[in-house]
Every structure is written in structure tokens, then in C-alpha cells.
Design an enzyme around this catalytic site. Structure first.
Site, PDB file in Angstrom:
ATOM      1  N   ASP A  62     -24.004 -11.911   3.488  1.00 38.77           N
ATOM      2  CA  ASP A  62     -23.692 -12.694   2.289  1.00 38.77           C
ATOM      3  C   ASP A  62     -22.254 -12.461   1.834  1.00 38.77           C
ATOM      4  OD1 ASP A  62     -26.167 -13.855   2.220  1.00 38.77           O
ATOM      5  OD2 ASP A  62     -26.975 -12.555   0.647  1.00 38.77           O
ATOM      6  N   HIS A  64     -29.023 -13.419   3.198  1.00 40.56           N
ATOM      7  CA  HIS A  64     -29.908 -12.475   2.514  1.00 40.56           C
ATOM      8  C   HIS A  64     -29.863 -11.066   3.100  1.00 40.56           C
ATOM      9  CE1 HIS A  64     -31.191 -15.884   0.269  1.00 40.56           C
ATOM     10  NE2 HIS A  64     -31.773 -16.453   1.299  1.00 40.56           N
TER      11      HIS A  64
END
Length: 284
Positions: free
Chosen positions: A164, A159
Site C-alpha cells: 500500500d 492490503h
């Protein structure tokens, strides 16, 4: 003018731009903005360029988004607006195949920001690791962290945009290996066919609702969500979405809540996470 893509090119010679954004909320159509962006360009599994930056979104981060990305106003103090970083980001994407996990979400925000900045969007094909995961495997969840765990690959911080992106790169490498081994997918056109066809670049003025909500409304199925109420308390709810409406600048979901046994209204900027309970799940 960028040269047209040769869709028959081998995947080993294809440059991929892995792309991810963190945002102030779930819906660019209702004013949410990018607050962090990251892009990592790779060819044959090797890094050839990267870009990452916090971004001044020009609006507060919603409680739901903060619960996910933990980005504070202090972190964004002095960050550039998106229009200032757009040239560097697009230069890195030029001549590449854009890759995102749940591409409709990230590209929806990118389209909106580029329209505000009056900058043309990237021209290359789009690959969605969420679509590939759903077609190649039968995982209980197809969120990026869940796919990474199922494939036992190295992960970055969840996140946050570059974390990511790093995780997505490891997932993409493993998926391409599986597609070559099991289905002899070795070229770009075969990869696009496998994911279900080309992904259309979204128009900023016709952006969809959050994918899990849109799918649930269409399929009349249920959604499991994590929700932060006005007092800052986080709860998990199983709801059946009925409709969405706008009021005083906010987007609201009207749904039957199993916990309450009645209809309830939820402000979408307070939603932390959404996943379809029946059918394919949402990735964000």
C-alpha cells in the site's frame, strides 16, 4: 530538537515519509493494535529510505481484519512488539512530511502505539492522499486501489503495508503532477492549503470511531459494508448507522439493515470494509 519546517519549501525538495499500517481491527480506542507497519521515504520521486516489519500486536487479529490483510498468527510468531521497532520507524520519519491515505486511521493507531511505548510522536506536517484525491478529482470511489486504477499508476500488493505504501507513492507523484499542472501548487504550504489545511495529530486518549461510521452518524447517511458473521460467512450490507455501544470489551454498531428490513447489531471487529453510500467514501 528538530528544526521547524519551512512551509514555503518547494515540493521537489521536500522529503515525504509514506506510511501505512495493517491492524487487528478498526478501532484503536477499543484495543485494536498494529500488526504490520511500513514506511518509505522519498524526495523528488526517489527513494531515500525504507522500513517495514510485522509487529506482535499482543492480541488476535479480528475475522474482518484477516479477510483484508490475510496476516496469520504463524506469520506473527517471533515478530517484535511495536515498542521495539518504534526508534527505527521514527528515525526514518524525522525531518519529513508524513503521508498516509486516510491519515486519521493510520495516525490514530500510530498515536496509540507511541503512547503505550511512551515515545513522543513525529513532529512534521501531515499530508493525506485521500483528502487530496477528493479535492483534485471526482472519482466514484477514493479508496487507495480505486484511485490508483483511475490514475492508471503502478500498484503494489493491496492490503499489505509496504504494498500500500508503494501504491501511495505512485498516487502521490501523480497527484503532485496534476496539482502543479492545473493549480500551480508547487510548495508545501500550497499543498497543505489544497488538502483543506493542516491535519492535527490525534491524541491517543480521544480517538474517533472508524471514519465512515463517524461520518454516517453525523450526516445520517448510509454505509455499505462487508461483514463476516459468527459462522465465518461474508455478506454485503447496506445499513443506516444509529448508534455505537461497547459490551464485554467489544464495539457494536446498531443500524437499520436494508437486507433484513429491521434493526440489527453488528460487531465492528467483524467488519471487513466500510464505505459511505452517500457522500465521500471511507478509504480502508
Amino acid at each position: 530538537m528538530q528544526e521547524p519546517f519551512d512551509l514555503r519549501q518547494p515540493l521537489a525538495k521536500t522529503a515525504f515519509a509514506l506510511f501505512d499500517v495493517e491492524t487487528t481491527g478498526l478501532s484503536p480506542a477499543y484495543g485494536d493494535r498494529i500488526c504490520e507497519v511500513a514506511c518509505l521515504t522519498v524526495r523528488d520521486g526517489r527513494e531515500v529510505g525504507r522500513f517495514e516489519s510485522l509487529v506482535d500486536p499482543g492480541r488476535p487479529i479480528s475475522p474482518g481484519a484477516f479477510r483484508v490483510n490475510q496476516i496469520t498468527p504463524e506469520m506473527l510468531a517471533g515478530a517484535p512488539p511495536f515498542e521495539a521497532i518504534a526508534p527505527s520507524l521514527l528515525a526514518l520519519m524525522e525531518g519529513t512530511v508524513l503521508v498516509a491515505h486516510n491519515a486519521a486511521f493510520d495516525l490514530g493507531f500510530l498515536a496509540m502505539e507511541l503512547e503505550i511505548a511512551r515515545v513522543p510522536p513525529p513532529e512534521g506536517p501531515v499530508v493525506d492522499t485521500l483528502a487530496l484525491s477528493r479535492r483534485a478529482f471526482s472519482f466514484a470511489s477514493n479508496s487507495l486501489p480505486a484511485v490508483a486504477r483511475a490514475l492508471d499508476v503502478e500498484t503494489g500488493p493491496a492490503h499489505r503495508a509496504m504494498g500500500d505504501v508503494w501504491t501511495m507513492g505512485q498516487v502521490l507523484d501523480r497527484i503532485l503532477w496534476e496539482l502543479d499542472r492545473r493549480w500551480s501548487v508547487t510548495t508545501l504550504d500550497q499543498l497543505l492549503d489544497f488538502q483543506g489545511g493542516p491535519i492535527a495529530y490525534p491524541h491517543a486518549r480521544a480517538l474517533p470511531l472508524p471514519p465512515a461510521i463517524a461520518e454516517a452518524l453525523q450526516a445520517r447517511c448510509e454505509v455499505r459494508m462487508r461483514y463476516v458473521d459468527a459462522r465465518g460467512r461474508e455478506t454485503q450490507r447496506l445499513v443506516r448507522p444509529l448508534r455505537v455501544h461497547e459490551q464485554r470489551g467489544y464495539l457494536y454498531l446498531v443500524a437499520h439493515c436494508h437486507r433484513a428490513g429491521a434493526m440489527r447489531t453488528f460487531r465492528l471487529d467483524r467488519v471487513v470494509e466500510l464505505a459511505l453510500e452517500a457522500g465521500p467514501d471511507q478509504s480502508r
